[in-house]
Design a protein around this motif. Structure first.
Motif, short mmCIF file in Angstrom:
data_model
loop_
_atom_site.label_atom_id
_atom_site.label_comp_id
_atom_site.label_asym_id
_atom_site.label_seq_id
_atom_site.Cartn_x
_atom_site.Cartn_y
_atom_site.Cartn_z
N ASN A 218 0.81 -1.21 0.00
CA ASN A 218 0.00 0.00 0.00
C ASN A 218 0.85 1.27 0.00
O ASN A 218 0.35 2.35 0.26
CB ASN A 218 -0.94 -0.01 1.21
CG ASN A 218 -0.20 -0.27 2.51
OD1 ASN A 218 1.03 -0.31 2.54
ND2 ASN A 218 -0.95 -0.48 3.58
N ARG A 219 2.10 1.12 -0.29
CA ARG A 219 3.08 2.21 -0.33
C ARG A 219 3.33 2.82 1.05
O ARG A 219 3.85 3.92 1.17
CB ARG A 219 2.68 3.30 -1.33
CG ARG A 219 3.86 3.85 -2.11
CD ARG A 219 3.45 4.73 -3.27
NE ARG A 219 4.57 4.97 -4.17
CZ ARG A 219 4.48 5.59 -5.33
NH1 ARG A 219 3.32 6.06 -5.73
NH2 ARG A 219 5.54 5.77 -6.09
N GLN A 220 2.96 2.08 2.07
CA GLN A 220 3.34 2.45 3.42
C GLN A 220 4.60 1.69 3.80
O GLN A 220 5.13 0.90 3.02
CB GLN A 220 2.19 2.17 4.40
CG GLN A 220 0.97 3.05 4.14
CD GLN A 220 -0.09 2.91 5.21
OE1 GLN A 220 0.19 2.85 6.40
NE2 GLN A 220 -1.34 2.85 4.77
N ALA A 221 5.08 1.94 5.01
CA ALA A 221 6.31 1.30 5.45
C ALA A 221 6.16 -0.21 5.50
O ALA A 221 5.05 -0.75 5.64
CB ALA A 221 6.71 1.84 6.82
N VAL A 222 7.27 -0.89 5.40
CA VAL A 222 7.29 -2.35 5.44
C VAL A 222 6.61 -2.84 6.72
O VAL A 222 6.89 -2.37 7.82
CB VAL A 222 8.75 -2.86 5.40
CG1 VAL A 222 8.80 -4.37 5.56
CG2 VAL A 222 9.41 -2.44 4.09
N GLY A 223 5.67 -3.78 6.53
CA GLY A 223 4.93 -4.33 7.66
C GLY A 223 3.55 -3.73 7.83
O GLY A 223 2.75 -4.25 8.62
N LEU A 224 3.25 -2.66 7.09
CA LEU A 224 1.94 -2.02 7.21
C LEU A 224 1.00 -2.37 6.06
O LEU A 224 -0.09 -1.80 5.96
CB LEU A 224 2.12 -0.49 7.30
CG LEU A 224 2.90 0.01 8.53
CD1 LEU A 224 3.01 1.53 8.51
CD2 LEU A 224 2.25 -0.47 9.82
N GLY A 225 1.42 -3.29 5.20
CA GLY A 225 0.57 -3.77 4.12
C GLY A 225 0.50 -5.29 4.13
O GLY A 225 0.64 -5.91 5.18
N HIS A 226 0.33 -5.87 2.93
CA HIS A 226 0.18 -7.33 2.87
C HIS A 226 1.28 -8.01 2.04
O HIS A 226 1.12 -9.15 1.62
CB HIS A 226 -1.20 -7.71 2.34
CG HIS A 226 -1.49 -7.18 0.95
ND1 HIS A 226 -0.87 -7.65 -0.18
CD2 HIS A 226 -2.36 -6.22 0.55
CE1 HIS A 226 -1.33 -7.00 -1.23
NE2 HIS A 226 -2.23 -6.12 -0.82
N MET A 227 2.39 -7.33 1.83
CA MET A 227 3.48 -7.90 1.04
C MET A 227 4.08 -9.11 1.74
O MET A 227 4.30 -9.10 2.96
CB MET A 227 4.56 -6.84 0.84
CG MET A 227 5.65 -7.21 -0.17
SD MET A 227 5.12 -6.89 -1.85
CE MET A 227 5.23 -5.09 -1.91
N ASP A 228 4.37 -10.17 0.96
CA ASP A 228 5.08 -11.34 1.46
C ASP A 228 6.56 -11.15 1.15
O ASP A 228 6.99 -11.28 0.01
CB ASP A 228 4.54 -12.61 0.79
CG ASP A 228 5.21 -13.87 1.30
OD1 ASP A 228 6.01 -13.78 2.25
OD2 ASP A 228 4.94 -14.95 0.73
N TYR A 229 7.35 -10.83 2.18
CA TYR A 229 8.73 -10.45 1.94
C TYR A 229 9.70 -11.62 1.87
O TYR A 229 10.78 -11.48 1.28
CB TYR A 229 9.20 -9.47 3.03
CG TYR A 229 8.64 -8.10 2.83
CD1 TYR A 229 9.23 -7.20 1.95
CD2 TYR A 229 7.48 -7.71 3.48
CE1 TYR A 229 8.70 -5.95 1.74
CE2 TYR A 229 6.93 -6.45 3.29
CZ TYR A 229 7.55 -5.57 2.41
OH TYR A 229 7.01 -4.33 2.20
N ALA A 230 9.37 -12.75 2.45
CA ALA A 230 10.33 -13.85 2.51
C ALA A 230 10.88 -14.22 1.12
O ALA A 230 12.10 -14.31 0.93
CB ALA A 230 9.72 -15.06 3.20
N PRO A 231 10.02 -14.46 0.11
CA PRO A 231 10.58 -14.79 -1.20
C PRO A 231 11.31 -13.63 -1.86
O PRO A 231 12.25 -13.84 -2.64
CB PRO A 231 9.34 -15.19 -2.02
CG PRO A 231 8.18 -14.61 -1.31
CD PRO A 231 8.56 -14.57 0.13
#
Length: 272
Positions: A218-231
């Motif tokens: 959502n273009r907010q800081a990391v952890g404030l949306g639903h992005m899956d960062y591990a991959p």
């Protein structure tokens, strides 16, 4: 080694945009250093808006680098783009970017071409627009090379440009250029919209990728949306990325929270 960076905007016309810090370079440097960032990324209204001779000792005092400098004020303030059908306005756009390249060069920082790439439409078709973009980049990238830095090109999402929206398309475009001094900026926000598989796009981009905008869905800081960062983190390690992960994020709920969330995530992903 992958490094952390955070954005600071000095452009009044961009108020409300996705930049974490807004209260000037002294404040940004102080806060970035306090939190342990490695660098700042500067979005300036013009090359002469920053006193480099004053900034350099401030950076040294806080043990910070400049990760990159943005050129988007050329579009935001002046409506300039590198694909403008009007030759005179296109020349002004090139001159603006060139001035930012020289500004960044004094800080050993590359310039980013994002919104100033423009778009095609009307009497200008896509192939013609890409030809104009290539012409401009072929002119500008060697100027960046004089400073020992690449020129950074950023594919944007479909709502911000209709030229190149995926890493694969941008990589293909690089192959058409006469210069090899261009790297890609992989922005996770744009990629969340355009890429079927963000991690695979990063792997496919490989060595062409030189800069990352480290942000959530959502273009907010990391952890404030639903992005899956591990991959995504694994893909960055797979390509042996060693550049900056820079937080080009909205200052929500406020700048300090956005900065803290970013650096905490960075340390979790890349412990030192």
């Amino acid at each position: 080694m992958i490094k952390s960076a955070i954005t600071v905007s000095l452009v009044e016309e961009a108020k409300g945009g996705p930049f974490v810090y807004w209260n000037g370079l002294d404040d940004a440097c102080s806060e970035a250093a306090r939190l342990g960032f490695d660098a700042i990324e500067i979005f300036a209204p013009a090359a002469d808006a920053v006193d480099v001779d004053k900034l350099l000792p401030t950076l040294q005092q806080h043990e910070l680098k400049v990760a990159a400098v943005g050129t988007g004020a050329g579009m935001v303030k002046h409506g300039l783009s590198l694909t403008d059908p009007d030759k005179d306005r296109r020349e002004k756009a090139c001159q603006f970017v060139e001035s930012i390249i020289h500004f960044g060069g004094r800080l050993s920082a590359p310039a980013i071409i994002g919104s100033m790439q423009g778009r095609w439409g009307g009497d200008l078709d896509r192939d013609a627009a890409l030809g104009l973009l290539a012409e401009s980049i072929n002119r500008l990238a060697p100027i960046a090379a004089e400073h020992g830095v690449p020129l950074i090109y950023e594919p944007l999402n479909r709502y911000e440009t209709n030229l190149l929206t995926t890493v694969a398309d941008a990589c293909g475009f690089l192959r058409t250029l006469d210069t090899d001094n261009v790297k890609l900026l992989a922005d996770l926000f744009h990629m969340n919209i355009e890429e079927a598989d963000i991690a695979q796009a990063i792997r496919d981009g490989g060595n062409d990728i030189g800069h990352i905008h480290f942000v959530d869905s959502n273009r907010q800081a990391v952890g404030l949306g639903h992005m899956d960062y591990a991959p995504i983190i694994q893909a960055l390690q797979d390509i042996r990325f060693d550049g900056y992960l820079s937080a080009e994020a909205f200052p929500l709920p406020d700048s300090d929270t956005a900065a803290v969330k970013t650096i905490e995530a960075f340390r979790d992903f890349f412990p030192r």
